[in-house]
Design a protein around this motif. Structure first.
Motif, PDB file in Angstrom:
ATOM      1  N   ARG A 103      34.197  23.987 -26.198  1.00  0.00           N
ATOM      2  CA  ARG A 103      32.837  24.673 -25.948  1.00  0.00           C
ATOM      3  C   ARG A 103      32.841  26.139 -26.531  1.00  0.00           C
ATOM      4  N   GLY A 104      31.966  26.360 -27.333  1.00  0.00           N
ATOM      5  CA  GLY A 104      31.795  27.526 -28.019  1.00  0.00           C
ATOM      6  C   GLY A 104      30.183  27.942 -28.506  1.00  0.00           C
ATOM      7  N   ASP A 105      30.377  28.982 -29.232  1.00  0.00           N
ATOM      8  CA  ASP A 105      28.822  29.166 -29.627  1.00  0.00           C
ATOM      9  C   ASP A 105      27.799  28.068 -30.543  1.00  0.00           C
ATOM     10  N   SER A 106      28.559  27.156 -31.460  1.00  0.00           N
ATOM     11  CA  SER A 106      27.973  26.205 -31.837  1.00  0.00           C
ATOM     12  C   SER A 106      28.045  24.792 -31.174  1.00  0.00           C
ATOM     13  N   THR A 107      28.890  24.959 -30.005  1.00  0.00           N
ATOM     14  CA  THR A 107      28.863  23.793 -29.318  1.00  0.00           C
ATOM     15  C   THR A 107      28.954  23.993 -27.762  1.00  0.00           C
ATOM     16  N   ASP A 108      27.673  24.751 -27.523  1.00  0.00           N
ATOM     17  CA  ASP A 108      27.594  24.964 -26.043  1.00  0.00           C
ATOM     18  C   ASP A 108      27.060  24.148 -24.967  1.00  0.00           C
ATOM     19  N   SER A 109      26.842  22.702 -25.530  1.00  0.00           N
ATOM     20  CA  SER A 109      26.467  21.717 -24.518  1.00  0.00           C
ATOM     21  C   SER A 109      27.530  20.688 -24.550  1.00  0.00           C
ATOM     22  N   ALA A 110      27.523  20.141 -23.417  1.00  0.00           N
ATOM     23  CA  ALA A 110      28.532  18.955 -23.300  1.00  0.00           C
ATOM     24  C   ALA A 110      28.458  17.816 -24.371  1.00  0.00           C
ATOM     25  N   ASP A 111      26.983  17.627 -24.799  1.00  0.00           N
ATOM     26  CA  ASP A 111      26.917  16.698 -25.874  1.00  0.00           C
ATOM     27  C   ASP A 111      27.287  17.215 -27.236  1.00  0.00           C
ATOM     28  N   GLY A 112      27.408  18.622 -27.363  1.00  0.00           N
ATOM     29  CA  GLY A 112      27.644  19.264 -28.418  1.00  0.00           C
ATOM     30  C   GLY A 112      29.267  19.014 -28.538  1.00  0.00           C
ATOM     31  N   VAL A 113      29.797  19.454 -27.498  1.00  0.00           N
ATOM     32  CA  VAL A 113      31.291  19.354 -27.647  1.00  0.00           C
ATOM     33  C   VAL A 113      31.783  17.893 -27.904  1.00  0.00           C
ATOM     34  N   LEU A 114      31.080  16.865 -27.344  1.00  0.00           N
ATOM     35  CA  LEU A 114      31.539  15.745 -27.573  1.00  0.00           C
ATOM     36  C   LEU A 114      31.164  15.241 -29.112  1.00  0.00           C
ATOM     37  N   LYS A 115      30.438  15.414 -29.510  1.00  0.00           N
ATOM     38  CA  LYS A 115      30.001  15.656 -30.961  1.00  0.00           C
ATOM     39  C   LYS A 115      30.858  15.930 -31.851  1.00  0.00           C
ATOM     40  N   ALA A 116      31.390  17.354 -31.694  1.00  0.00           N
ATOM     41  CA  ALA A 116      32.350  17.834 -32.463  1.00  0.00           C
ATOM     42  C   ALA A 116      33.777  17.335 -32.277  1.00  0.00           C
ATOM     43  N   ALA A 117      34.063  16.784 -30.985  1.00  0.00           N
ATOM     44  CA  ALA A 117      35.243  16.008 -30.957  1.00  0.00           C
ATOM     45  C   ALA A 117      35.384  14.724 -31.510  1.00  0.00           C
ATOM     46  N   ASP A 118      34.357  14.075 -31.645  1.00  0.00           N
ATOM     47  CA  ASP A 118      34.095  12.748 -32.478  1.00  0.00           C
ATOM     48  C   ASP A 118      34.314  12.951 -33.625  1.00  0.00           C
ATOM     49  N   LYS A 119      33.562  14.246 -34.209  1.00  0.00           N
ATOM     50  CA  LYS A 119      33.954  14.632 -35.815  1.00  0.00           C
ATOM     51  C   LYS A 119      35.248  14.538 -35.982  1.00  0.00           C
ATOM     52  N   ALA A 120      35.902  15.356 -35.128  1.00  0.00           N
ATOM     53  CA  ALA A 120      37.490  15.512 -35.262  1.00  0.00           C
ATOM     54  C   ALA A 120      38.137  14.497 -35.258  1.00  0.00           C
ATOM     55  N   LEU A 121      37.921  13.433 -34.434  1.00  0.00           N
ATOM     56  CA  LEU A 121      38.510  12.105 -34.395  1.00  0.00           C
ATOM     57  C   LEU A 121      38.416  11.611 -35.771  1.00  0.00           C
TER      58      LEU A 121
END
Length: 134
Positions: A103-121
């Motif tokens: 979680r951070g400035d650009s990923t402040d929601s649970a959905d945002g964190v999941l999308k960022a993790a999926d991109k990293a995956l």
């Protein structure tokens, strides 16, 4: 796919069992299909990486024995007694790819964190699999 649906189910169980052993305070969840998530509440990304790498290595190091269903004993107790008795059984191994986000400035929601993790995956998969990316 190569060894059939039943082996695929066994692989998912083995992967899930290894993920369930995650250390560092991570809480594992099945996210859907063959995807899992581990949530580390209150931890920074760098604090989580060693625990995730340990899970990745545990899965990769786990030999999966391909058993012939026709020759398996019907009695569970007898089957348990046979475990490890044959050195000639065929084994396979599987690997997992891991995407990590925090979680951070650009990923402040649970959905945002999941999308960022999926991109990293997907980055981990493109890097050759059996690795971790963030």
């Amino acid at each position: 796919d190569t060894h059939g649906h039943d082996v695929g189910d066994d692989v998912l169980k083995i992967v899930a069992a290894n993920i369930a052993e995650v250390s560092g305070g991570g809480i594992p969840y099945r996210y859907g299909g063959e995807e899992f998530a581990i949530v580390f509440t209150g931890k920074k990304l760098k604090q989580c990486v060693p625990h995730l790498e340990a899970v990745r290595e545990a899965v990769a190091d786990y030999p999966i024995i391909l058993r012939d269903k026709k020759s398996r004993p019907r009695n569970a107790k007898k089957g348990a007694g046979n475990r490890g008795q044959s050195g000639r059984q065929k084994t396979v191994s599987v690997t997992i790819s891991i995407g990590v986000a925090e979680r951070g400035d650009s990923t402040d929601s649970a959905d945002g964190v999941l999308k960022a993790a999926d991109k990293a995956l997907y980055s981990a998969k493109e890097a050759g699999r059996n690795c971790l990316r963030y």
